[in-house]
Scaffold this active site. Structure first.
Site, PDB file in Angstrom:
ATOM      1  N   HIS A 147      19.049  -6.234 -13.865  1.00 31.51           N
ATOM      2  CA  HIS A 147      18.897  -5.525 -12.495  1.00 31.51           C
ATOM      3  C   HIS A 147      18.210  -4.295 -12.243  1.00 31.51           C
ATOM      4  O   HIS A 147      17.452  -3.816 -11.510  1.00 31.51           O
ATOM      5  CB  HIS A 147      20.157  -5.792 -11.688  1.00 31.51           C
ATOM      6  CG  HIS A 147      20.186  -5.608 -10.130  1.00 31.51           C
ATOM      7  ND1 HIS A 147      19.419  -6.588  -9.466  1.00 31.51           N
ATOM      8  CD2 HIS A 147      20.328  -4.641  -9.509  1.00 31.51           C
ATOM      9  CE1 HIS A 147      19.593  -6.066  -8.155  1.00 31.51           C
ATOM     10  NE2 HIS A 147      20.307  -5.241  -8.229  1.00 31.51           N
ATOM     11  N   ASP A 203      17.952 -10.315 -14.732  1.00 32.08           N
ATOM     12  CA  ASP A 203      18.745 -10.098 -13.552  1.00 32.08           C
ATOM     13  C   ASP A 203      18.703 -11.619 -12.781  1.00 32.08           C
ATOM     14  O   ASP A 203      17.667 -11.994 -12.367  1.00 32.08           O
ATOM     15  CB  ASP A 203      17.787  -9.227 -12.704  1.00 32.08           C
ATOM     16  CG  ASP A 203      18.474  -9.036 -11.055  1.00 32.08           C
ATOM     17  OD1 ASP A 203      19.615  -9.503 -11.138  1.00 32.08           O
ATOM     18  OD2 ASP A 203      17.884  -8.452 -10.412  1.00 32.08           O
ATOM     19  N   SER A 222      17.144  -3.056  -5.574  1.00 33.83           N
ATOM     20  CA  SER A 222      18.336  -3.751  -4.929  1.00 33.83           C
ATOM     21  C   SER A 222      18.125  -3.626  -3.689  1.00 33.83           C
ATOM     22  O   SER A 222      17.275  -3.953  -2.852  1.00 33.83           O
ATOM     23  CB  SER A 222      19.554  -3.438  -5.606  1.00 33.83           C
ATOM     24  OG  SER A 222      20.731  -4.349  -5.122  1.00 33.83           O
TER      25      SER A 222
END
Length: 531
Positions: free
Chosen positions: A507, A423, A179
């Site tokens: 994710h 994601d 991220s």
């Protein structure tokens, strides 16, 4: 020397570093950081945890770390440093949800041993940064206002860390994260390799999972319509809504961008038009958007069209924000699933969230005492103050533009990009577009489309390995319940850069696919150590 004496001698060589480490090394004693026991955990690898101050800053700015010693001697030359993103989210999230030695046992605060722990592949250092994240502390008012300060604080802190653990300074260092760590890590690596803090380090690779390392608009908005179409089975978007996103792709020029990104090798630099959603300048500010005078719950085609083209919240061509708002609104009214998770579109309302479990467990006094962070009070995995502060600051230049090409080309650092297909926050089409628009080692993008299969237990197969896997009886390699030849996704590697798309993952890829990510770390990230 007889055999028994020889084996004893080799045993002493392996045990000696553990003994020295526990007694203190260099100028500082590390025994005060030793984690002797951890409540609810019966089997924990040797580890050290605590806080160290950030040099050159006000008192109170301290960064928490948790260091695990390699469980396998053959991988002891590796130091993996893991970062969660946020910004402002604790790296203990990664430790407890799939890449560390312990994982939560279902929806409880009891732990079980993780058979796919990365501690079997190297020494692993988990860091809560910037200051104020997780168990780390910060002075008041909050001192870290931009990415420059984040970078300086971490690199200076790392210098102090190596004074306590100098034997790790010569290891092969692999910086890994997900991220917002897609911004952290390239800037950290660049600063460390620039030699500003005269720290001789052997940084071998950086790995960015579902990371925000590229042009924000390219990674979030441009590919959103294509992503929605690719996941219709899960998202269940009706044709009249999907047609509005098709209209946006044509009007905003996204179709042309995606068509150019699907040419291998690319013919020229790919221009992202119109600054959609202002993502070229800043990330979406959810708080301001929620309070603005606009509809953030579009459910009809006309409302979706207005949100994309005429929103007073998001700016022009807001395909990403509109898709998120639409799916959140309609999911709340559905009798099946009933919940929408932009981090993992496969989730429903029954999905377990580890963050409340972490808050409960790491707020315990006995746990904090074990980790040498006594009297820390209530623990929170993510700090909203840090999130708001750094996302409202002037955005750093995307690492895609200059930093990553320099690391790969000038410093010969291996770059590993990976994405989870579920994601939606940072969809894989955006990552693939950004890779095709990046130039390194004398060429732009990949020459071949990333479409070679990789497997659950072999993340970097050669043609020979693939043939062997396809014709090897399952019983001779692994249990029949987990066949070695299970395809995990598609991949490519060219000129020091690899890309892996993990099927059936969100994710945080290791949450869904810990076994496959273990293979990825072993076969791709630290492969240079054993090959």
């Amino acid at each position: 020397m007889n055999l028994s004496a020889l084996f004893y001698f080799l045993h002493v060589l392996w045990v000696a570093p553990r003994f020295v480490l526990s007694r203190g090394i260099g100028s500082y004693n590390t025994s005060r950081f030793e984690v002797h026991t951890l409540p609810g955990v019966s089997d924990l690898p040797s580890s050290w945890a605590g806080r160290l101050p950030v040099p050159g800053t006000k008192p109170g700015n301290e960064i928490f770390f948790w260091l695990f010693q390699s469980e396998q001697p053959v991988y002891d030359d590796n130091l993996i440093i893991w970062f969660n993103g946020g910004p402002g989210c604790s790296s203990l999230i990664g430790l407890t949800t799939g890449n560390g030695p312990i994982s939560f046992d279902g929806n409880s605060t009891q732990f079980i041993r993780n058979p796919h722990s990365w501690t079997k592949l190297g020494n692993v250092l988990y860091v809560d940064q910037p200051v104020g994240t997780g168990f780390s502390t910060a002075s008041l008012p909050y001192p870290v206002q931009n990415n420059g300060r984040v970078t300086t604080d971490f690199t200076q802190w790392l210098r102090g860390f190596f004074e306590y653990f100098p034997h790790l300074q010569s290891k092969q260092i692999h910086l890994m994260g997900e991220s917002y760590a897609g911004i952290y890590i390239p800037y950290f690596a660049s600063e460390l390799l620039r030699g500003n803090n005269s720290l001789p380090l052997n940084v071998r690779s950086i790995s960015l999972g579902d990371g925000s390392w590229g042009n924000g608009a390219a990674m979030a908005t441009v590919g959103m319509g294509k992503y929605l179409r690719s996941q219709l089975d899960l998202l269940q978007i009706p044709d009249n809504i999907l047609s509005v996103f098709d209209e946006a792709d044509k009007t905003c020029g996204f179709n042309d961008v995606l068509a150019k990104s699907d040419i291998y090798p690319p013919q020229a630099k790919i221009h992202v038009p119109g600054n959609p959603e202002y993502f070229n300048l800043r990330r979406r500010d959810l708080t301001n958007a929620a309070n603005a005078a606009c509809d953030i719950s579009p459910t009809t085609p006309e409302q979706v069209r207005t949100s994309i083209f005429n929103s007073t919240c998001y700016g022009p061509c807001a395909a990403f924000s509109t898709a998120s708002d639409y799916l959140t609104a309609v999911s709340a009214n559905r009798t099946t699933r009933g919940c929408f998770d932009i981090y993992d579109i496969s989730h429903d309302c029954s999905t377990i969230s580890e963050l409340p479990l972490m808050a409960e467990y790491f707020s315990r006094k006995d746990v904090q005492t074990a980790l040498h962070v006594e009297n820390s009070g209530l623990y929170s995995a993510c700090n909203s103050t840090i999130l708001a502060t750094l996302l409202s600051a002037t955005s750093p230049v995307p690492p895609e533009y200059f930093i990553l090409p320099s690391l790969i080309t000038k410093h010969k650092i291996s770059l590993h990009i990976y994405s989870g297909e579920w994601d939606m926050l940072i969809n894989h089409f955006g990552a693939e577009l950004s890779l095709q628009n990046m130039t390194w080692r004398g060429a732009q993008g990949f020459a071949q489309k990333p479409k070679k299969p990789f497997f659950a237990d072999n993340a970097a197969p050669s043609a020979t390995k693939k043939l062997l896997l396809e014709h090897t009886p399952v019983a001779t390699t692994l249990s029949t319940a987990t066949p070695t030849a299970a395809v995990a996704g598609t991949w490519a590697m060219e000129r020091g850069v690899s890309y892996h798309l993990f099927r059936g993952a969100g994710h945080s890829v290791f949450v869904n696919k810990p076994r496959e990510m273990f293979s990825f770390v072993r076969d791709v990230v630290v492969a240079a150590r054993t090959h």
